[in-house]
Design an enzyme around this catalytic site. Structure first.
Site, mmCIF file in Angstrom:
data_model
loop_
_atom_site.group_PDB
_atom_site.id
_atom_site.type_symbol
_atom_site.label_atom_id
_atom_site.label_comp_id
_atom_site.label_asym_id
_atom_site.label_seq_id
_atom_site.Cartn_x
_atom_site.Cartn_y
_atom_site.Cartn_z
ATOM 1 N N LYS A 85 34.720 78.176 37.660
ATOM 2 C CA LYS A 85 34.106 77.465 36.532
ATOM 3 C C LYS A 85 33.211 78.420 35.781
ATOM 4 O O LYS A 85 32.547 79.266 36.380
ATOM 5 C CB LYS A 85 33.269 76.282 37.043
ATOM 6 C CG LYS A 85 32.940 75.295 35.962
ATOM 7 C CD LYS A 85 34.109 74.378 35.660
ATOM 8 C CE LYS A 85 33.766 73.351 34.606
ATOM 9 N NZ LYS A 85 34.829 72.361 34.473
ATOM 10 N N GLY A 181 28.003 58.282 28.766
ATOM 11 C CA GLY A 181 28.516 59.463 28.081
ATOM 12 C C GLY A 181 29.759 59.130 27.294
ATOM 13 O O GLY A 181 30.795 58.822 27.869
ATOM 14 N N VAL A 182 29.618 59.172 25.961
ATOM 15 C CA VAL A 182 30.793 58.899 25.124
ATOM 16 C C VAL A 182 31.133 60.132 24.283
ATOM 17 O O VAL A 182 31.161 60.091 23.060
ATOM 18 C CB VAL A 182 30.632 57.618 24.259
ATOM 19 C CG1 VAL A 182 30.933 56.386 25.084
ATOM 20 C CG2 VAL A 182 29.238 57.513 23.642
ATOM 21 N N GLY A 183 31.346 61.230 24.999
ATOM 22 C CA GLY A 183 31.826 62.456 24.354
ATOM 23 C C GLY A 183 33.334 62.369 24.256
ATOM 24 O O GLY A 183 33.890 61.290 24.036
HETATM 25 P P1 NAD Z 1 31.647 66.062 26.185
HETATM 26 O O1 NAD Z 1 30.698 67.192 26.023
HETATM 27 O O2 NAD Z 1 32.668 65.866 25.131
HETATM 28 O O3 NAD Z 1 30.853 64.678 26.396
HETATM 29 C C1 NAD Z 1 29.812 64.517 27.292
HETATM 30 C C2 NAD Z 1 28.874 63.506 26.660
HETATM 31 O O4 NAD Z 1 27.908 63.101 27.621
HETATM 32 C C3 NAD Z 1 28.101 64.066 25.471
HETATM 33 O O5 NAD Z 1 28.258 63.204 24.351
HETATM 34 C C4 NAD Z 1 26.660 64.129 25.959
HETATM 35 O O6 NAD Z 1 25.715 63.904 24.942
HETATM 36 C C5 NAD Z 1 26.651 62.999 26.968
HETATM 37 N N1 NAD Z 1 25.608 63.061 28.003
HETATM 38 C C6 NAD Z 1 25.164 64.133 28.693
HETATM 39 N N2 NAD Z 1 24.230 63.746 29.593
HETATM 40 C C7 NAD Z 1 24.091 62.404 29.467
HETATM 41 C C8 NAD Z 1 23.302 61.426 30.118
HETATM 42 N N3 NAD Z 1 22.449 61.742 31.088
HETATM 43 N N4 NAD Z 1 23.425 60.124 29.727
HETATM 44 C C9 NAD Z 1 24.280 59.776 28.748
HETATM 45 N N5 NAD Z 1 25.060 60.675 28.094
HETATM 46 C C10 NAD Z 1 24.968 61.959 28.451
HETATM 47 O O7 NAD Z 1 32.363 66.256 27.630
HETATM 48 P P2 NAD Z 1 33.734 65.664 28.163
HETATM 49 O O8 NAD Z 1 34.791 66.669 27.927
HETATM 50 O O9 NAD Z 1 33.918 64.256 27.711
HETATM 51 O O10 NAD Z 1 33.426 65.683 29.720
HETATM 52 C C11 NAD Z 1 32.653 64.665 30.339
HETATM 53 C C12 NAD Z 1 32.689 64.868 31.837
HETATM 54 O O11 NAD Z 1 34.057 64.845 32.295
HETATM 55 C C13 NAD Z 1 32.140 66.218 32.306
HETATM 56 O O12 NAD Z 1 31.498 66.074 33.539
HETATM 57 C C14 NAD Z 1 33.385 67.084 32.457
HETATM 58 O O13 NAD Z 1 33.194 68.154 33.356
HETATM 59 C C15 NAD Z 1 34.367 66.057 32.987
HETATM 60 N N6 NAD Z 1 35.762 66.375 32.747
HETATM 61 C C16 NAD Z 1 36.225 66.570 31.486
HETATM 62 C C17 NAD Z 1 37.565 66.882 31.293
HETATM 63 C C18 NAD Z 1 38.134 67.102 29.912
HETATM 64 O O14 NAD Z 1 39.360 67.108 29.771
HETATM 65 N N7 NAD Z 1 37.319 67.256 28.880
HETATM 66 C C19 NAD Z 1 38.430 66.973 32.384
HETATM 67 C C20 NAD Z 1 37.933 66.717 33.665
HETATM 68 C C21 NAD Z 1 36.596 66.423 33.830
#
Ligand code: NAD
Length: 353
Positions: A85, A181-183
């Protein structure tokens, strides 16, 4: 000897074999690529995270922790690749500075000569991936496939398995949900479920983002980040950062199922066992969120994308989760322990150095 320089003294160190430090000479921003056990036959897979950690040490601890979970994830998803990572410790940058940083980081990935293949994690957009790809053609993935789509697909099939296990049916029409978390992944998950469930509470530390998303749906309500745990819902879905399931939060969460995309949801492994003792169904994060890595491995291994095959491969995550559930029942252990034991078994059978 105790020293910050000794990575073996870090809390999250276990069987890691290598940590490479990226130093951007222009911005002085640093990052870490942590490898959990090396394998000479295969490159390590793990996405890149850009986040504003309090200290560099926090960033390095996160990289170590995430590298281990990537090893488990790859093993349980039946890919032969070891886990790694990358974490870049950075606050918000101007678009121009960010582009420069990403290009220099991509050169660093080239320098690793194929030992590390990476794409987008938290804080990295699909556009950032395109920027990196202009410099690093061979080891940046997530261009021909959208890992977010496949991560959420894997989450949805896993949710069905969890629903059958807990409620005996996949029907969501009278179910409520809380999404932290709504990313990229959280927002798509909400979109996919909005028509199927009764009500969804969402939150994000970027409050405007949560408000914008809730405004799109009749049954989606945005709440403050500290209030997400106290919503009385059937399903709690962590889709932000790790460590959010701890001694305090598990007492506040009232749901029967915990399932989400976030990596490293458990602050420590015993929290998964506590949830099991409390009668809460915890779906091990690295099992359910493996769709992303499965999709980028597919992209890496094939000249063109075979969407049907890839879709089936991701759907089989539900079978892996069933295997974990059955093993946990047979051994009278938690899903967390069952998943870790099964993953360790696979990893120990491989030719690691
Ligand atoms: P992202 O950056 O697009 O979204 C994450 C969101 O979480 C952001 O909007 C951020 O502001 C919010 N956030 C952070 N801390 C917070 C908190 N304490 N309370 C509320 N909101 C909070 O990331 P993503 O790609 O959606 O990934 C989210 C999670 O899923 C991560 O842990 C990532 O490692 C995991 N993940 C993602 C993928 C992928 O394909 N993107 C694959 C496997 C795992």
């Amino acid at each position: 000897m105790t020293s910050d320089l000794h990575i073996t003294n870090y809390t999250e160190y276990s069987k890691h074999s290598l940590v490479a430090t990226f130093i951007d000479p222009l911005t002085k921003i640093e990052g870490f690529v942590a490898f959990y056990r090396l394998n000479l036959k295969y490159p390590a897979f793990g996405a890149t995270r850009i986040w504003s950690y309090h200290t560099y040490k926090d960033g390095l601890e996160d990289a170590l922790r995430l590298a281990k979970i990537m090893m488990y994830k790859n093993a349980m998803a039946s890919t032969p690749y070891p886990g790694a990572k990358s974490v870049i410790v950075s606050d918000k940058l101007s678009p121009q500075k960010r582009t420069g940083l990403l290009k220099r980081y991509a050169q660093f990935i080239n320098f690793l000569s194929g030992r590390f293949v990476t794409g987008a994690d938290v804080g990295v957009t699909s556009n950032d991936v395109k920027v990196m790809k202009t410099v690093c053609k061979d080891y940046i993935v997530g261009i021909k496939v959208d890992p977010v789509f496949y991560t959420v697909k894997g989450l949805l099939v896993s949710l069905d398995t969890a629903l059958k296990e807990v409620f005996g049916s996949t029907d969501l029409s009278n179910k409520t949900l809380a999404v932290q978390g709504v990313g990229k992944t959280g927002a798509l998950f909400v979109h996919e479920l909005s028509k199927k469930v009764k009500k969804i509470y969402i939150t994000d530390i970027q409050k405007q983002r949560a408000k914008r998303i809730s405004a799109r749906y009749k049954n989606v309500y945005s709440v403050r980040p500290e209030d997400i745990y106290k919503q009385k819902v059937d399903i709690f879905s962590p889709c932000a950062l790790g460590g959010i399931l701890n001694r305090t939060t598990i007492k506040r969460i009232k749901s029967s199922i915990i399932i989400g995309t976030a990596n490293n949801q458990l602050e420590s492994p015993d929290i998964g066992d506590k949830l099991h003792a409390m009668g809460v169904f915890y779906a091990p994060d690295y099992i359910v969120n493996a769709g992303g890595v499965i999709s980028v491995v597919h992209e890496y291994e094939n000249k063109r994308v075979f969407r049907k095959d890839l879709g089936h491969r991701v759907e089989r995550i539900s079978e892996t989760l069933e295997k974990v559930i059955n093993y946990s029942k047979k051994r009278h252990i938690s899903n967390r322990q069952a998943a870790d034991e099964l993953a360790e078994e696979i990893i120990n059978h491989r030719d690691n150095i």
